[in-house]
Design a protein around this motif. Structure first.
Motif, PDB file in Angstrom:
ATOM      1  N   SER A   1       0.859  -1.185   0.000  1.00  0.00           N
ATOM      2  CA  SER A   1       0.000   0.000   0.000  1.00  0.00           C
ATOM      3  C   SER A   1       0.894   1.233   0.000  1.00  0.00           C
ATOM      4  O   SER A   1       2.015   1.197   0.502  1.00  0.00           O
ATOM      5  N   LEU A   2       0.393   2.316  -0.579  1.00  0.00           N
ATOM      6  CA  LEU A   2       1.143   3.573  -0.636  1.00  0.00           C
ATOM      7  C   LEU A   2       0.348   4.680   0.047  1.00  0.00           C
ATOM      8  O   LEU A   2      -0.842   4.841  -0.207  1.00  0.00           O
ATOM      9  N   LEU A   3       1.026   5.425   0.901  1.00  0.00           N
ATOM     10  CA  LEU A   3       0.454   6.612   1.516  1.00  0.00           C
ATOM     11  C   LEU A   3       1.095   7.806   0.834  1.00  0.00           C
ATOM     12  O   LEU A   3       2.319   7.957   0.854  1.00  0.00           O
ATOM     13  N   THR A   4       0.268   8.626   0.175  1.00  0.00           N
ATOM     14  CA  THR A   4       0.767   9.802  -0.544  1.00  0.00           C
ATOM     15  C   THR A   4      -0.044  11.029  -0.131  1.00  0.00           C
ATOM     16  O   THR A   4      -1.188  10.910   0.295  1.00  0.00           O
ATOM     17  N   LYS A   5       0.581  12.192  -0.262  1.00  0.00           N
ATOM     18  CA  LYS A   5      -0.143  13.437  -0.034  1.00  0.00           C
ATOM     19  C   LYS A   5      -1.177  13.599  -1.150  1.00  0.00           C
ATOM     20  O   LYS A   5      -1.084  12.940  -2.190  1.00  0.00           O
ATOM     21  N   THR A   6      -2.143  14.489  -0.969  1.00  0.00           N
ATOM     22  CA  THR A   6      -3.156  14.698  -1.997  1.00  0.00           C
ATOM     23  C   THR A   6      -2.528  15.221  -3.285  1.00  0.00           C
ATOM     24  O   THR A   6      -3.065  15.025  -4.361  1.00  0.00           O
ATOM     25  N   SER A   7      -1.350  15.839  -3.191  1.00  0.00           N
ATOM     26  CA  SER A   7      -0.633  16.327  -4.373  1.00  0.00           C
ATOM     27  C   SER A   7       0.013  15.183  -5.154  1.00  0.00           C
ATOM     28  O   SER A   7       0.492  15.372  -6.264  1.00  0.00           O
ATOM     29  N   GLY A   8       0.050  13.991  -4.549  1.00  0.00           N
ATOM     30  CA  GLY A   8       0.692  12.840  -5.180  1.00  0.00           C
ATOM     31  C   GLY A   8       2.087  12.566  -4.646  1.00  0.00           C
ATOM     32  O   GLY A   8       2.697  11.551  -4.975  1.00  0.00           O
ATOM     33  N   GLU A   9       2.599  13.457  -3.786  1.00  0.00           N
ATOM     34  CA  GLU A   9       3.933  13.275  -3.224  1.00  0.00           C
ATOM     35  C   GLU A   9       3.968  12.057  -2.291  1.00  0.00           C
ATOM     36  O   GLU A   9       3.127  11.905  -1.408  1.00  0.00           O
ATOM     37  N   PHE A  10       4.938  11.183  -2.509  1.00  0.00           N
ATOM     38  CA  PHE A  10       5.084   9.941  -1.751  1.00  0.00           C
ATOM     39  C   PHE A  10       5.416  10.229  -0.290  1.00  0.00           C
ATOM     40  O   PHE A  10       6.254  11.067   0.009  1.00  0.00           O
ATOM     41  N   ILE A  11       4.774   9.507   0.643  1.00  0.00           N
ATOM     42  CA  ILE A  11       5.069   9.639   2.069  1.00  0.00           C
ATOM     43  C   ILE A  11       5.679   8.355   2.600  1.00  0.00           C
ATOM     44  O   ILE A  11       6.787   8.346   3.113  1.00  0.00           O
ATOM     45  N   VAL A  12       4.944   7.253   2.476  1.00  0.00           N
ATOM     46  CA  VAL A  12       5.434   5.984   3.014  1.00  0.00           C
ATOM     47  C   VAL A  12       4.820   4.804   2.261  1.00  0.00           C
ATOM     48  O   VAL A  12       3.681   4.879   1.805  1.00  0.00           O
ATOM     49  N   ARG A  13       5.622   3.751   2.121  1.00  0.00           N
ATOM     50  CA  ARG A  13       5.158   2.488   1.526  1.00  0.00           C
ATOM     51  C   ARG A  13       4.941   1.503   2.673  1.00  0.00           C
ATOM     52  O   ARG A  13       5.757   1.402   3.579  1.00  0.00           O
ATOM     53  N   ILE A  14       3.839   0.774   2.618  1.00  0.00           N
ATOM     54  CA  ILE A  14       3.509  -0.228   3.631  1.00  0.00           C
ATOM     55  C   ILE A  14       3.547  -1.596   2.969  1.00  0.00           C
ATOM     56  O   ILE A  14       2.815  -1.834   2.005  1.00  0.00           O
ATOM     57  N   LYS A  15       4.404  -2.467   3.495  1.00  0.00           N
ATOM     58  CA  LYS A  15       4.511  -3.825   2.939  1.00  0.00           C
ATOM     59  C   LYS A  15       4.056  -4.820   3.990  1.00  0.00           C
ATOM     60  O   LYS A  15       4.523  -4.803   5.130  1.00  0.00           O
ATOM     61  N   ARG A  16       3.153  -5.699   3.597  1.00  0.00           N
ATOM     62  CA  ARG A  16       2.589  -6.713   4.504  1.00  0.00           C
ATOM     63  C   ARG A  16       3.308  -8.042   4.281  1.00  0.00           C
ATOM     64  O   ARG A  16       3.460  -8.495   3.150  1.00  0.00           O
ATOM     65  N   ARG A  17       3.730  -8.678   5.384  1.00  0.00           N
ATOM     66  CA  ARG A  17       4.369  -9.995   5.325  1.00  0.00           C
ATOM     67  C   ARG A  17       3.690 -10.919   6.318  1.00  0.00           C
ATOM     68  O   ARG A  17       3.443 -10.534   7.458  1.00  0.00           O
ATOM     69  N   SER A  18       3.422 -12.134   5.879  1.00  0.00           N
ATOM     70  CA  SER A  18       2.827 -13.135   6.754  1.00  0.00           C
ATOM     71  C   SER A  18       3.385 -14.489   6.355  1.00  0.00           C
ATOM     72  O   SER A  18       3.239 -14.906   5.218  1.00  0.00           O
ATOM     73  N   ARG A  19       4.032 -15.148   7.300  1.00  0.00           N
ATOM     74  CA  ARG A  19       4.675 -16.416   7.012  1.00  0.00           C
ATOM     75  C   ARG A  19       3.699 -17.579   6.873  1.00  0.00           C
ATOM     76  O   ARG A  19       3.847 -18.444   6.046  1.00  0.00           O
ATOM     77  N   PHE A  20       2.686 -17.600   7.713  1.00  0.00           N
ATOM     78  CA  PHE A  20       1.777 -18.750   7.771  1.00  0.00           C
ATOM     79  C   PHE A  20       0.346 -18.360   7.433  1.00  0.00           C
ATOM     80  O   PHE A  20      -0.599 -18.864   8.026  1.00  0.00           O
TER      81      PHE A  20
END
Length: 194
Positions: free
Chosen positions: A51-70
């Motif tokens: 998932s990507l969190l960006t400002k309303t202008s489109g400027e990148f803030i943070v990337r969220i990566k989900r990991r689950s082993r099982f």
């Protein structure tokens, strides 16, 4: 006088944007706004793990990566990275009811917990120690969830943080609330939230 930045605010709202039940929705999965409703940022899902969190202008803030082993039975860990691909925080959920407690680590390594008292509670408290492990800990913030559209089941989270939290800690908390929503309602899942 300039407006305060997204993570300088002590309270923000993270919620699913309203949509028509008759048309296919193509907007962001979540929107971040002031309590008064001024749009600040948006969350889009690139797939079921990113998932990507960006400002309303489109400027990148943070990337969220989900990991689950099982799969759904094991712990789920989320990693937050900035534009330079540096890790700026994590969130981890364990147990069968993964939305009861979320362990959060900030960019500086500070360990925090987002905990709700019971399965039916609509409020999570942000603390440095487990609220069930002894004396009542100091509350550093609250996350309250409500349904803004019962027909479609759209959710809204009001995130209130202590003034002593800094900008990077608030960024991690907002990203963690996105993770909380993903655990309650995964991308592409129309089932009721947990």
């Amino acid at each position: 006088m300039t407006e305060p930045g997204l993570f300088e605010l002590e309270a923000v709202v993270v919620g699913q944007p309203k949509r028509s039940q008759w048309r296919r929705y193509v907007g962001p999965a979540l929107a971040v706004s002031t309590v008064e409703g001024t749009p600040l940022a948006r969350v889009t899902h690139t797939d079921d793990t990113h998932s990507l969190l960006t400002k309303t202008s489109g400027e990148f803030i943070v990337r969220i990566k989900r990991r689950s082993r099982f799969g759904q039975f094991g712990p789920v860990r989320f990693h937050f990275t900035d534009a330079a691909d540096q890790e700026v925080g994590t969130a981890c959920a364990r147990g069968l009811v993964k939305t009861r407690q979320l362990g959060v680590q900030t960019e500086q390594g500070r360990q925090l917990l987002l905990t709700r008292r019971g399965h039916l509670s609509d409020e999570w408290r942000l603390t440095e120690s487990d609220p069930e492990g002894g004396p009542a800990p100091e509350i550093l913030g609250r996350v309250s969830v409500s349904t803004i559209d019962t027909w479609l089941g759209l959710q809204q989270y009001v995130v209130e943080t202590d003034p002593r939290l800094d900008v990077s800690e608030r960024r991690t908390i907002v990203a963690s609330v996105v993770c909380l929503h993903l655990l309650r309602r995964p991308p592409g899942d129309s089932a009721a939230p947990a």
